[in-house]
Every structure is written in structure tokens, then in C-alpha cells.
Design an enzyme around this catalytic site. Structure first.
Site, PDB file in Angstrom:
ATOM      1  N   HIS A 225       0.413  -1.242   0.373  1.00 16.57           N
ATOM      2  CA  HIS A 225      -0.281  -0.071   0.014  1.00 16.57           C
ATOM      3  C   HIS A 225       0.562   0.885   0.382  1.00 16.57           C
ATOM      4  CE1 HIS A 225      -3.124  -3.070   1.298  1.00 16.57           C
ATOM      5  NE2 HIS A 225      -4.589  -2.183   0.536  1.00 16.57           N
TER       6      HIS A 225
ATOM      7  N   HIS B 291      -5.585  -2.282   8.657  1.00 15.69           N
ATOM      8  CA  HIS B 291      -5.364  -1.924   6.703  1.00 15.69           C
ATOM      9  C   HIS B 291      -5.560  -0.986   7.016  1.00 15.69           C
ATOM     10  CE1 HIS B 291      -5.993  -3.993   2.962  1.00 15.69           C
ATOM     11  NE2 HIS B 291      -6.621  -2.603   3.004  1.00 15.69           N
TER      12      HIS B 291
ATOM     13  N   HIS C 195      -9.172   5.264   1.105  1.00 14.96           N
ATOM     14  CA  HIS C 195      -7.761   4.786   0.593  1.00 14.96           C
ATOM     15  C   HIS C 195      -7.378   6.719   0.317  1.00 14.96           C
ATOM     16  CE1 HIS C 195      -9.326   0.687  -0.242  1.00 14.96           C
ATOM     17  NE2 HIS C 195      -7.983   0.738  -0.745  1.00 14.96           N
TER      18      HIS C 195
END
Length: 583
Positions: free
Chosen positions: A265, A366, A447
Site C-alpha cells: 500500500h 489496514h 484510500h
């Protein structure tokens, strides 16, 4: 030297890359040079000089010292788009030649050079032939490489170049796992390419050089791609992080620091040259004594020499047992787990590994982006399963939390930002984030929560799964959007100042991945709806737009089609050749 020995010397030297004129007379050397002439006053052309970027080339200097060099890769056909940039002396020295970027695939490109040589202006054209793009064949694919279709390109925006960070799974993508849990099985083929606004591929990364499913050090997913200030590209994949230039020259390739695993990520370069990486702790000792590999919950700061200088352990900073959003998620849209039969199990005794659940050793946080605020030496993270964004200081203390109030306890509950309207009036919001009589909305499973220093704001891509900590009556009611917030840290308030995408509806809904990024050069917001139609039986169809800042005015719209169903992209990055070659 007879002609047979001369031929053997030529072939041997060419094979070894050596100087084919050593030990020859002038006449013999002339014969050799005639056998392999250069195209212009400079040296020979080397395509894919570093082995990683097949649509790059170097035109050798041929012993010359050109100055004021300008490169133009001419557009293909009548509508093709040229790519032009100046080349600095540093770049000429670094590559011992003129770097050529932006070639078309499977095409005899025309590359125009202009430069000064011995005080005289020279203008000449080189022809550079390239091989076809090499894609990936997987079960269910309908074509070998993602296709890009322009829908709108406003005048003055034709020169845009977009790096598409695409992900391709196959039957071996989850074939290897750590014995103590973790996210080693999170693996995809890295299809990374640069498209122009005609939808033509103008650069791509050789995935076969970067990735190997059978080698732990080359598994993972290429993520965290950024073009940094000097034009280089940074990214990481699984157990390694990289710095590369646009010619495909590897500048840095390093393993994660000892004791840490499973990058994905987020990677960020700091003003001092350090890197922030989102990784996980290997052999983490939980409070109950159980030893696990954690999942997406550690932020590492690594200096230019690969030394680990600081760590943010989110298990100690946040509450890894908070499940308010986790229990509301669509099982098919958690991470990239899109198995229709998937069921969420977030109980404390759920399996360890890359699964949504609470407690160290599960995917409770996450974190999918990291930013840095130099004004107070803090980081801003986007923890997809916890909040829209959280700011944490160097002292590892939370400064604020942007997100719904439900589930936050103790001192962390005191760090929640209060939503306000445009006039600063406090909004009436439920603990799940539903605010009455207002357009304000938090980001859910978002995100890229990034600062916009030029505007004093924060932007995020609000994916929208689990909105208000629930699932809607119909899946088609879901939507994704780009959104911008103004945060008042002194008064601990937040207001929404802009959004785009809500009206696009379910067709643009992107349950995972995606990005919103401010582009200062055109004062615009670039958004990549990177997993649009991921949850349909059709090929996934990501959509990219650039919108004039503060408006709904779309300047660029591009549609991408994946090569098979349930195949997401990750992000897009605007690429600027002049930034790479002009300094």
C-alpha cells in the site's frame, strides 16, 4: 587481419559488448563502423538499456559532448501525441547518452533530437523500433493487457501522462503463507504502465523482471508508487522497497529491515530523504504471549542507508479491538478478497493472518496510505478499517481522528474531530456518522488520505463500503467519491469543502483501492476509481478523471478495462517527464 578473422572479431565484440576496433588498423576499423553505422552525429541506440523498461532507449554520445539537448518522441499517426522534454547535463552523464522516454510499442518510432555540438545547432531524427507490449495470460482473460479508452480530453490537457498501477491475480497468487500468519499470500502480478491521453501505452515495467511467484523476495504487490521531486519513481513490493528512474535504472533495491515483513500500500519520501513504509512486525509478542506476524499495522521510518530509525506500532497507539466498522463490511469487498462465499469472522478467536478481525495478528487496521506533516513532525494515516484519517505525532500520541464516533473509547474518544458546516456551526451527527441536513460525510473504507499543503486541506478517496456502519438495502445504492476536508486543529473541528463522484452512482463504485490526489501544475483533482465494476461478473472497468479544483468540471476522463473479471487496479500517478530528465 584477414576478412574471416575480422568478421569473427566483430561478432565476438558485439556479443560481449566490447570495443570492436581494438587492435585494428584504420581501414579495418572503418569497415567495422560501416557495418554498424549510427543514425546521426551521436552514437548508437540501445533499447531497454537497463532491462526493466522496454519502451525506453539511450542514444549513445559517440564520444561527443552535446549541450542544450531536447528530445521529442513524435506522435504516432495523425492524432498521436508527442512527448518532449529537455535533458540536463547530469542526465547525459548518468546514462552516458541521451535518455529516450515515451516510445510506442511495436512501432518504428521517430525521435527528434536538437542540441548544440561544438557551438553549432544540430537537429536530427532517429528511428527506434520497439517490441510489442508483453502482458500476462491468466485463466478467464479476454486480452493480454489492460486497454485504455479516452472519453474526454479538454484542450490544454492533452499532454497528461498517467502511471496505471494494475494488479493481476492468478491461481498461484495465494500459494505461499507464513507459518505465523501475516500477509505473504497477498500477491499479484504487477502490470505497471504509463498511458497518454490517446490511450496509448508509452512506458511499461517488465513484470517478469520484477516479480517471481516462486521467490519470497519477489512476491507481493507493487504499491506505493510516487514520482518524487527529482523525477525518480519509488515503490515497494512484498519484502523489498525500490527507487528507480524512468529509464528503468534501479537506484535502490533493499530488503525490509530485519524483523519486519509484508509491505503493501504505502511508501512516502520525507524532506530529509528518509522513507516511510507501511509494513508488519514479524514474531510480534501479543499481550497474551501468543507470537504472530502482524498485518498492515506498523509504520517504519528508514534512512537513506537502509537503517530503521523509528517505528509506529499501531497496536500500542490505537485500539486493535475496535470493530465498529469491521462488522459492517461486505465480505466480498475486504481487501481484495472477492470470493462470493466469503464470510467475515472478526471474533477474537478468528484465524491469524490476512483476515479482517480484531487484535494483533489480524487485518484490524489496514493502513493504506501515509502522509507527513512537516509543520509538527507528524504522520497522517488512512486506516481503512478504523477511520477516514488519523494524525499521530513523533511521540506516538494521537492528535486527531477523522471518522464516526462509534467504538472509540477513553482518551482516543477525546481526539475525534467535530464536523461543522461552512459557517462553523456544529453538525448533529449520529455515532455511525450520519449527519442531518448537510452534505457532510465521512470517508468509509477510504484510500489515500493526503494533505494538500497548497490549500491547507486533506483529500481522500471515499470508497464507501460500510457507510454509516451498515450495508444498504440494495448494493446498487453504494457510491464512491473524491472528497476534500478542512481541519481546524486548534478547535478540533472539520468541514467538508468539496466532493466529486457521488452522482456517478454504482457504475463507478469502487469497493477497494483507488486514489484522490491534488495536482498543483493544473490546479486539479485527479481521481482513479480503480475497482469500478469489480463485484460484477464482467471485466473490471476502472475509471480515471481529472477535475478542475473546487468544481465539477471534468477535464480528462479515461476508462480502463482489465483483462479478466475481479481484477482491480490500485492507483494512478501523474507522470512528468521534464521532472525526471531536466535536472
Amino acid at each position: 587481419m584477414n576478412k574471416h578473422l575480422l568478421a569473427a572479431a566483430v561478432m565476438g565484440a558485439l556479443t560481449m559488448g566490447g570495443n570492436i576496433t581494438v587492435g585494428m588498423s584504420e581501414a579495418e576499423a572503418a569497415v567495422v563502423n560501416l557495418a554498424r553505422p549510427g543514425q546521426g552525429q551521436l552514437g548508437h541506440v540501445k533499447v531497454n538499456p537497463y532491462g526493466y523498461a522496454p519502451l525506453s532507449a539511450i542514444i549513445g554520445l559517440g564520444g561527443k559532448s552535446p549541450a542544450d539537448v531536447k528530445v521529442t518522441v513524435k506522435g504516432k499517426g495523425k492524432t498521436g501525441l508527442p512527448i518532449s522534454y529537455d535533458v540536463s547535463r547530469t542526465q547525459l552523464l548518468t546514462h552516458d547518452g541521451v535518455p529516450v522516454f515515451g516510445l510506442y510499442a511495436d512501432y518504428n518510432n521517430q525521435v527528434e533530437l536538437s542540441y548544440l555540438l561544438d557551438g553549432k545547432q544540430v537537429k536530427e531524427t532517429y528511428k527506434i523500433f520497439t517490441q510489442p507490449v508483453v502482458g500476462i495470460s491468466v485463466d478467464g482473460a479476454t486480452h493480454g493487457f489492460p486497454t485504455v479508452t479516452p472519453k474526454k480530453v479538454a484542450k490544454g490537457w492533452e499532454d497528461r501522462l498517467y502511471w496505471i498501477n494494475h494488479l493481476v491475480p492468478d491461481q498461484d497468487s495465494q500459494a505461499i503463507m507464513w507459518s505465523a500468519g501475516g500477509a505473504l499470500e497477498w500477491d499479484r502480478w504487477p502490470v505497471n504502465f504509463i498511458t497518454d491521453t490517446e490511450g496509448e501505452v508509452r512506458w511499461y515495467l517488465d513484470h517478469n523482471r520484477m516479480h517471481d511467484q516462486n521467490v519470497i523476495g519477489k512476491r507481493g504487490i507493487i504499491m506505493g508508487v510516487h514520482q518524487v521531486d527529482n523525477g525518480d519513481i519509488i515503490f515497494a513490493q512484498g519484502q523489498k522497497y525500490y527507487r528507480m528512474d524512468l529509464m528503468g535504472r534501479i537506484i535502490t533495491e533493499r530488503d525490509l529491515p530485519n524483523g519486519y515483513v509484508d509491505f503493501s500500500h504505502a511508501m512516502k519520501e520525507l524532506p530529509n530523504g528518509h522513507y516511510l513504509l507501511r509494513a508488519a512486525k514479524k514474531n510480534y509478542v501479543r499481550d497474551d504471549g501468543v507470537v504472530v506476524n502482524t498485518v498492515r499495522d506498523h509504520i517504519l521510518e528508514i534512512d537513506q542507508h537502509g537503517r530503521l530509525v523509528d517505528v509506529w506500532d499501531l497496536n500500542k497507539i490505537l485500539d486493535p479491538m475496535r470493530d465498529s466498522l469491521l462488522i459492517a463490511l461486505d465480505a466480498k469487498a475486504v481487501c481484495l478478497n472477492v470470493d462470493d462465499s466469503a464470510e467475515l469472522d472478526i471474533e477474537p478467536d478468528a484465524p491469524f493472518g490476512d483476515y479482517p478481525g480484531v487484535g494483533a495478528g489480524r487485518n484490524w487496521a489496514h493502513v493504506n496510505s501515509i502522509d507527513y506533516d512537516a509543520s509538527d513532525d507528524s504522520i497522517i494515516i488512512s486506516p481503512r478499517h478504523q477511520a477516514t484519517a488519523i494524525k499521530i505525532g513523533r511521540d506516538k500520541q494521537v492528535k486527531w481522528i477523522l471518522g464516526p464516533a462509534e467504538g472509540w473509547k477513553g482518551e482516543l474518544a477525546n481526539k475525534l474531530l467535530t464536523p461543522t458546516d461552512s459557517k462553523g456551526n456544529k453538525l448533529d451527527c449520529t455515532p455511525q456518522g450520519r449527519c442531518a441536513d448537510t452534505n457532510f460525510d465521512f470517508g468509509y473504507t477510504q484510500h489515500t488520505s493526503w494533505l494538500v499543503p497548497e490549500k491547507g486541506t486533506l483529500v481522500t478517496f471515499d470508497n464507501g463500503d460500510g457507510r454509516y456502519h451498515e450495508q444498504p438495502a440494495l448494493a446498487e445504492m453504494k457510491y464512491s467519491r473524491g472528497v476534500e476536508y478542512k481541519i481546524d486543529e486548534q478547535n478540533m473541528t472539520v468541514k467538508q469543502v468539496w466532493e466529486w463522484g457521488k452522482n456517478m452512482g454504482y457504475e463507478w463504485y469502487s469497493p477497494v483501492t483507488s486514489v484522490t490526489d491534488y495536482e498543483a501544475d493544473k490546479d486539479s483533482m485527479m481521481m482513479y476509481f480503480a475497482s469500478a465494476e469489480l463485484l460484477t461478473p464482467n471485466n473490471t472497468k476502472p475509471k480515471l478523471v481529472e477535475v478542475k479544483y473546487g468544481t465539477q468540471d471534468v477535464k480528462v476522463e479515461m476508462h480502463i478495462e482489465s483483462t479478466s473479471p475481479k481484477q482491480a487496479s490500485y492507483r494512478s500517478v501523474v507522470i512528468r517527464p521534464q521532472q525526471a530528465f531536466g535536472q
